[in-house]
Design an enzyme around this catalytic site. Sequence first.
Site, mmCIF file in Angstrom:
data_model
loop_
_atom_site.group_PDB
_atom_site.id
_atom_site.type_symbol
_atom_site.label_atom_id
_atom_site.label_comp_id
_atom_site.label_asym_id
_atom_site.label_seq_id
_atom_site.Cartn_x
_atom_site.Cartn_y
_atom_site.Cartn_z
ATOM 1 N N GLY A 96 0.836 -1.207 0.000
ATOM 2 C CA GLY A 96 0.000 0.000 0.000
ATOM 3 C C GLY A 96 0.866 1.249 0.000
ATOM 4 O O GLY A 96 1.870 1.298 0.710
ATOM 5 N N VAL A 113 17.019 8.277 -1.566
ATOM 6 C CA VAL A 113 17.855 7.139 -2.002
ATOM 7 C C VAL A 113 18.633 7.533 -3.261
ATOM 8 O O VAL A 113 19.860 7.345 -3.345
ATOM 9 C CB VAL A 113 16.967 5.892 -2.271
ATOM 10 C CG1 VAL A 113 17.764 4.799 -2.981
ATOM 11 C CG2 VAL A 113 16.378 5.362 -0.962
ATOM 12 N N ASP A 170 5.981 -4.930 6.012
ATOM 13 C CA ASP A 170 6.508 -6.258 6.352
ATOM 14 C C ASP A 170 6.585 -7.209 5.165
ATOM 15 O O ASP A 170 7.592 -7.902 4.983
ATOM 16 C CB ASP A 170 5.561 -6.911 7.374
ATOM 17 C CG ASP A 170 6.035 -6.672 8.787
ATOM 18 O OD1 ASP A 170 7.181 -6.232 8.949
ATOM 19 O OD2 ASP A 170 5.252 -6.937 9.712
ATOM 20 N N ASP A 188 2.584 -0.388 11.656
ATOM 21 C CA ASP A 188 2.494 -1.719 12.275
ATOM 22 C C ASP A 188 3.751 -2.568 12.038
ATOM 23 O O ASP A 188 3.668 -3.794 12.008
ATOM 24 C CB ASP A 188 1.264 -2.455 11.717
ATOM 25 C CG ASP A 188 1.344 -2.673 10.208
ATOM 26 O OD1 ASP A 188 2.210 -2.071 9.550
ATOM 27 O OD2 ASP A 188 0.534 -3.457 9.688
ATOM 28 N N ARG A 191 -5.463 -1.773 8.905
ATOM 29 C CA ARG A 191 -5.453 -3.238 8.703
ATOM 30 C C ARG A 191 -5.698 -3.937 10.032
ATOM 31 O O ARG A 191 -6.755 -3.751 10.606
ATOM 32 C CB ARG A 191 -4.133 -3.688 8.072
ATOM 33 C CG ARG A 191 -4.274 -5.005 7.321
ATOM 34 C CD ARG A 191 -2.976 -5.440 6.702
ATOM 35 N NE ARG A 191 -2.598 -4.637 5.571
ATOM 36 C CZ ARG A 191 -2.973 -4.872 4.322
ATOM 37 N NH1 ARG A 191 -3.734 -5.900 4.050
ATOM 38 N NH2 ARG A 191 -2.591 -4.094 3.349
ATOM 39 N N HIS A 210 -23.554 15.582 21.139
ATOM 40 C CA HIS A 210 -22.999 14.926 19.954
ATOM 41 C C HIS A 210 -21.829 14.037 20.407
ATOM 42 O O HIS A 210 -21.180 14.316 21.423
ATOM 43 C CB HIS A 210 -22.547 15.942 18.894
ATOM 44 C CG HIS A 210 -21.369 16.749 19.310
ATOM 45 N ND1 HIS A 210 -21.459 17.832 20.158
ATOM 46 C CD2 HIS A 210 -20.060 16.619 19.011
ATOM 47 C CE1 HIS A 210 -20.263 18.337 20.349
ATOM 48 N NE2 HIS A 210 -19.381 17.624 19.661
ATOM 49 N N HIS A 227 -9.512 5.171 1.554
ATOM 50 C CA HIS A 227 -8.212 5.466 0.928
ATOM 51 C C HIS A 227 -7.831 6.941 0.939
ATOM 52 O O HIS A 227 -6.692 7.274 0.605
ATOM 53 C CB HIS A 227 -8.188 4.913 -0.498
ATOM 54 C CG HIS A 227 -8.165 3.416 -0.511
ATOM 55 N ND1 HIS A 227 -9.299 2.667 -0.327
ATOM 56 C CD2 HIS A 227 -7.138 2.536 -0.633
ATOM 57 C CE1 HIS A 227 -8.983 1.373 -0.354
ATOM 58 N NE2 HIS A 227 -7.680 1.274 -0.540
#
Length: 336
Positions: free
Chosen positions: A15, A27, A107, A139, A181, A226, A260
């Site tokens: 993603g 880089v 990962d 994560d 996720r 609210h 997204h």
Amino acid sequence: MENQIHRIGVLTSGGDAPGMNAAVRAVVRSASDCGIGCVGIRRGWNGLITSDFVPLDASSVSHIIDKGGTMLYTARSEEFMTEEGRTKALATCKLLGLDGIVAIGGDGTFRGALALSRQAAAAGTALSVVGIPATIDNDIGCSHYTIGFDTACNTAVACIDKLRDTMQSHERCSVVEVMGRHAGHLALYVGLAVGATAVLIPEREVNFESDIVEKIRQARLAGTTHYMVVVAEGAGSAADIGRRIHEELGLDPRVTVLGHIQRGGSPSARDRETASRMGYEAVMALASQRGNRIIATQDGRIVDLDMEEALQMKKPFPMERYKILEALTLSGSRRS
Ligand code: F6P
């Protein structure tokens, strides 16, 4: 002194995350500064399989530091998970004369990089890989911070602030689903930043009565009309939560799935700065012949870790933020 690494490939995979372009730029410019050639591999690992590349020099990455998305495109590659796929990828490395790869992603991207480097070693080919953590989910176990998280949090906060205006005017309950996720980092950070009435995260088992019903009830008793409920996508569906709130409290919640939109937008200063430092350190690791590394942040410092060890690492979830959230809301658990 002649560099051992002559040409590196840089790619973005998985993603996308705001700041990936800033990392690519860092880089390419750092490599150029060290006299190392650079090639952009497009569409993630797929590009290495299909030889989809673009030669890059210092000037080809001008004016991208502020851009969301990734100029190299990204993809998740099933084929690269197979030995046959990686054999094709190694053939591309050989053809292009690549002796190093910088893979920017999560990962899954790093597991692919490690498998590639092992397969190269088994075939007697020298190929050093370095990973740069970039995902809005934050994560990755070995790194306290991942590129894109700050921008995604800011985007979600800006959206929820707007929702709050209309929820306040109409005295409504808003249920907002954020990405992440299987992780609740984004939801909890954002929930704290918007002063949510309740936050649901996968790291904490949900008790609907005490975590939602009672919190909204206490907020109402304290005078609020609210309510803002933030749900991590890994903790459940905002639509289901909204339905249950309606059934159990008689409110008429409005449900928003941010989706997204959280992945786009110009990267924040933090993401650009982190990406720049990580991109630089990735090239320094390769230039000093430290391959199979993941560039990570630990307590604000940039470090490079052995990739295999880094992939086993787990970071503690910052549950203290949940306690703080509860203490700061009108529906705080100790108030009754
Ligand atoms: O990993 C980043 C992420 O945006 C997650 O938060 C989300 O669950 C997933 O990717 C969405 O993936 P896709 O872009 O394939 O819809």
